[in-house]
Write an enzyme that holds these catalytic residues in place. Structure first.
Site, PDB file in Angstrom:
ATOM      1  CE  LYS A 114       2.993 -14.146  24.361  1.00 35.15           C
ATOM      2  NZ  LYS A 114       3.577 -14.514  23.045  1.00 35.15           N
ATOM      3  NE  ARG A 115       0.760 -24.707  24.603  1.00 40.02           N
ATOM      4  CZ  ARG A 115       0.270 -24.211  23.485  1.00 40.02           C
ATOM      5  NH1 ARG A 115      -0.278 -23.015  23.473  1.00 40.02           N
ATOM      6  NH2 ARG A 115       0.314 -24.890  22.357  1.00 40.02           N
TER       7      ARG A 115
END
Length: 296
Positions: A98-99
């Site tokens: 979930k960058r």
């Protein structure tokens, strides 16, 4: 020669193994149930055992990076070894990190996860588009050039997300749509512009290499998403957490996702992992059969 696209490889995995994805989420309590220490060594043993159980039974695994990252450098080394095992087993690996960022920062994230030969190399990565899908152009470009995929968070199951994801876009090409719908439409348009790869040329439909995350426990209509109006060409793949332990019923797959159902990655973690080290293979095989029966 261009690499085979992630969408094509995903479609092949679906054809061979079905749509189940096994999450690799070494919660502290799960490590205890597996009689493993809550340490970097413990998460490594856990992750590599899950990969061994998944190999030859499913085509996709999804390690949750946070559970490794909590142990610092030793945790990342453990993750690297799990990823190496998964690559050697021929599994597609979705790094659930979930960058989200912009400019050179998000480009550096992309280099870490998408560069061939990188210790953290994965086949696809989850990304957050809070600053706009355009802020992720660098990772999207690098992913495409290396045959990788991405999954953008669009409609997630946590209740706190609804205020943002159901908010209405004020202007631009997606004016009047919910944020979740705008992300889905933007992704669909990008998949259509990419067109078919050489491997999928001549097919009536194919999976794009950019996907979205849509939670299985949601009423997607409440997020402005009409699942009966999915593009028929270059379908958008959907990473679908929430089945199993979180309450999503696999029998409702088509009801939940409509025309997107054929491109849904059914992600399950605790419902499979809680079977324990001696029964996980049996649990995976059972869920593969159940998912396959729904898809026919």
């Amino acid at each position: 020669m261009s690499p085979v696209s992630f969408g094509d490889r995903l479609e092949r995995m679906f054809a061979t193994y079905g749509q189940l994805c096994v999450g690799i989420d070494p919660h502290s309590w799960l490590l205890g149930e597996w009689n493993l220490p809550d340490t970097a060594a413990g998460v490594e043993s856990f992750g590599r055992a899950v990969v061994a159980a998944a190999a030859g039974r499913v085509g996709i695994v999804k390690p949750q990076v946070a559970f490794f990252e909590r142990f610092g450098s030793a945790g990342f080394l453990a993750l690297e070894r799990v990823l190496a095992d998964a690559r050697s087993a021929g599994l597609l690996v979705i790094g659930d990190a979930k960058r989200g960022d912009l400019g050179t920062s998000v480009e550096a994230y992309a280099q870490a996860w998408f560069t061939p030969g990188s210790p953290l190399e994965v086949d696809a990565l989850t990304l957050a588009a809070y600053m706009g899908v355009g802020s992720l152009d660098s990772p999207l470009t690098l992913a495409a050039s290396n045959g990788k995929g991405v999954f953008l968070l669009a409609a997630t199951s946590n209740p706190e997300a609804a205020d943002v994801q159901r908010a209405i876009v004020a202007d631009g090409p997606f004016q009047g749509s919910s944020v979740a719908r705008a992300i889905l439409d933007d992704v669909g348009a990008r998949n259509a512009r990419a067109g078919p790869s050489a491997a999928s040329a001549g097919l009536a439909t194919g999976l794009g290499s950019i996907g979205v995350v849509l939670g299985a426990t949601l009423d997607l209509a409440a997020f402005g998403i009409d699942v009966q109006r999915a593009p028929t060409e270059f379908r958008t793949p959907v990473l679908a957490p929430g089945f199993g332990h979180q309450g999503g019923n696999i029998m409702d797959l088509t009801l939940i996702y409509g025309e997107y159902a054929g491109g849904v990655i059914v992600s399950e973690s605790r419902s499979v992992l809680s079977a324990g080290p001696h029964r996980i293979e049996e649990a995976i095989e059972r869920r593969v059969t159940e998912v396959g029966a729904v898809r026919g």
